[in-house]
Design an enzyme around this catalytic site. Structure first.
Site, PDB file in Angstrom:
ATOM      1  N   ASN A   1     -19.986 147.338 -54.939  1.00 54.52           N
ATOM      2  CA  ASN A   1     -19.568 146.460 -56.223  1.00 54.52           C
ATOM      3  C   ASN A   1     -20.568 146.222 -56.946  1.00 54.52           C
ATOM      4  O   ASN A   1     -21.678 146.241 -56.885  1.00 54.52           O
ATOM      5  CB  ASN A   1     -19.044 145.331 -55.504  1.00 54.52           C
ATOM      6  CG  ASN A   1     -18.657 143.978 -56.453  1.00 54.52           C
ATOM      7  OD1 ASN A   1     -17.705 144.519 -57.296  1.00 54.52           O
ATOM      8  ND2 ASN A   1     -19.081 142.866 -56.218  1.00 54.52           N
TER       9      ASN A   1
ATOM     10  N   ASP B   1     -19.431 138.881 -52.014  1.00 53.93           N
ATOM     11  CA  ASP B   1     -20.789 139.142 -52.849  1.00 53.93           C
ATOM     12  C   ASP B   1     -21.808 138.993 -52.079  1.00 53.93           C
ATOM     13  O   ASP B   1     -22.997 138.747 -52.495  1.00 53.93           O
ATOM     14  CB  ASP B   1     -20.867 138.248 -54.087  1.00 53.93           C
ATOM     15  CG  ASP B   1     -19.310 138.582 -55.134  1.00 53.93           C
ATOM     16  OD1 ASP B   1     -19.119 139.826 -55.283  1.00 53.93           O
ATOM     17  OD2 ASP B   1     -19.139 137.580 -55.826  1.00 53.93           O
TER      18      ASP B   1
END
Ligand code: GRF
Length: 215
Positions: free
Chosen positions: A107, A145
């Site tokens: 990501n 995250d």
């Protein structure tokens, strides 16, 4: 050739950088499909223009996250990718989905992780008065995250920066460079995840590579 599936939700500037990288050989892979959870976004047009299957799996059409993620996984698996790039993909993914693709999914996030996971990263960095801000590429793990960061680029926050100027500079100077770079490492087998540890060229990454360190 390494097969890459790119997940998007919007403009697809990062997608374009990956497409360009695959074209000019700086990313040693091939995008085999682009999948968006939102219809009609610019990123889908970029894929079509490049002659790549542009697929919509609209999260709103499914009763819950589990059903959406099952449909998404079904689409992804048809293309048998070795690498999955979350490129401005704005849905939180559940544990089962993430674990299914553990070690395959990277990501791009617009902050110097672990600072500012989640949304509105530029606003939060400005509000905190940070001197440095940037973007990170990380392996996707169940923590939002929160997976091992592999590559980061940083910029000095200027006195006259606002959210828009910071977002533009970080996109142009950092995101569009570090994401293709990390995807190339993954596509060529240089970058792996072993026991939740990012490995580059067979060595555990004790801290993220800084973009400036690269020649
Ligand atoms: C990027 O800033 C990315 O880091 C964030 O969403 C934005 C996507 O932009 N998660 P784009 O779709 O690549 O243009």
């Amino acid at each position: 050739m390494n097969r890459i599936v790119v997940l998007i939700s919007g403009t697809g500037r990062n997608l374009q950088a990956i497409l360009d990288g695959c074209d000019n050989g700086t990313v040693n892979g091939k995008i085999v499909a682009v999948i968006s959870n939102k219809p009609m976004v610019t990123g889908l047009e970029r894929a079509q223009k490049a002659g790549i299957p542009a697929i919509v799996v609209p999260h709103r059409d499914y009763p819950d996250r589990h059903a959406f993620e099952q449909a998404l996984a079904h689409s992804i698996d048809q293309y048998q990718p070795q690498t999955i790039a979350l490129s401005g993909f704005m849905r939180v993914l559940g544990d089962d989905f993430v674990n299914r693709y553990l070690g395959k999914m990277l990501n791009i996030h617009p902050s110097l992780l672990p600072a500012y996971p989640g949304l509105h990263t530029h606003r939060r960095a400005l509000e905190a008065g940070d001197d440095l801000h940037g973007a990170s590429v990380h392996f996707v793990t169940p923590e939002l995250d929160g997976g091992p960061v592999v590559l980061q680029g940083r910029t000095t926050v200027q006195a006259d920066d606002d959210e828009a100027s910071l977002a533009d500079r970080i996109m142009r100077d950092i995101e569009l460079k570090i994401f293709p770079q990390a995807l190339d490492w993954h596509a060529t087998g240089r970058l792996t995840l072993q026991n939740n540890q990012a490995m580059l060229d067979g060595t555990p990454l004790q801290k993220p590579v800084q973009f400036t360190e690269l020649s």
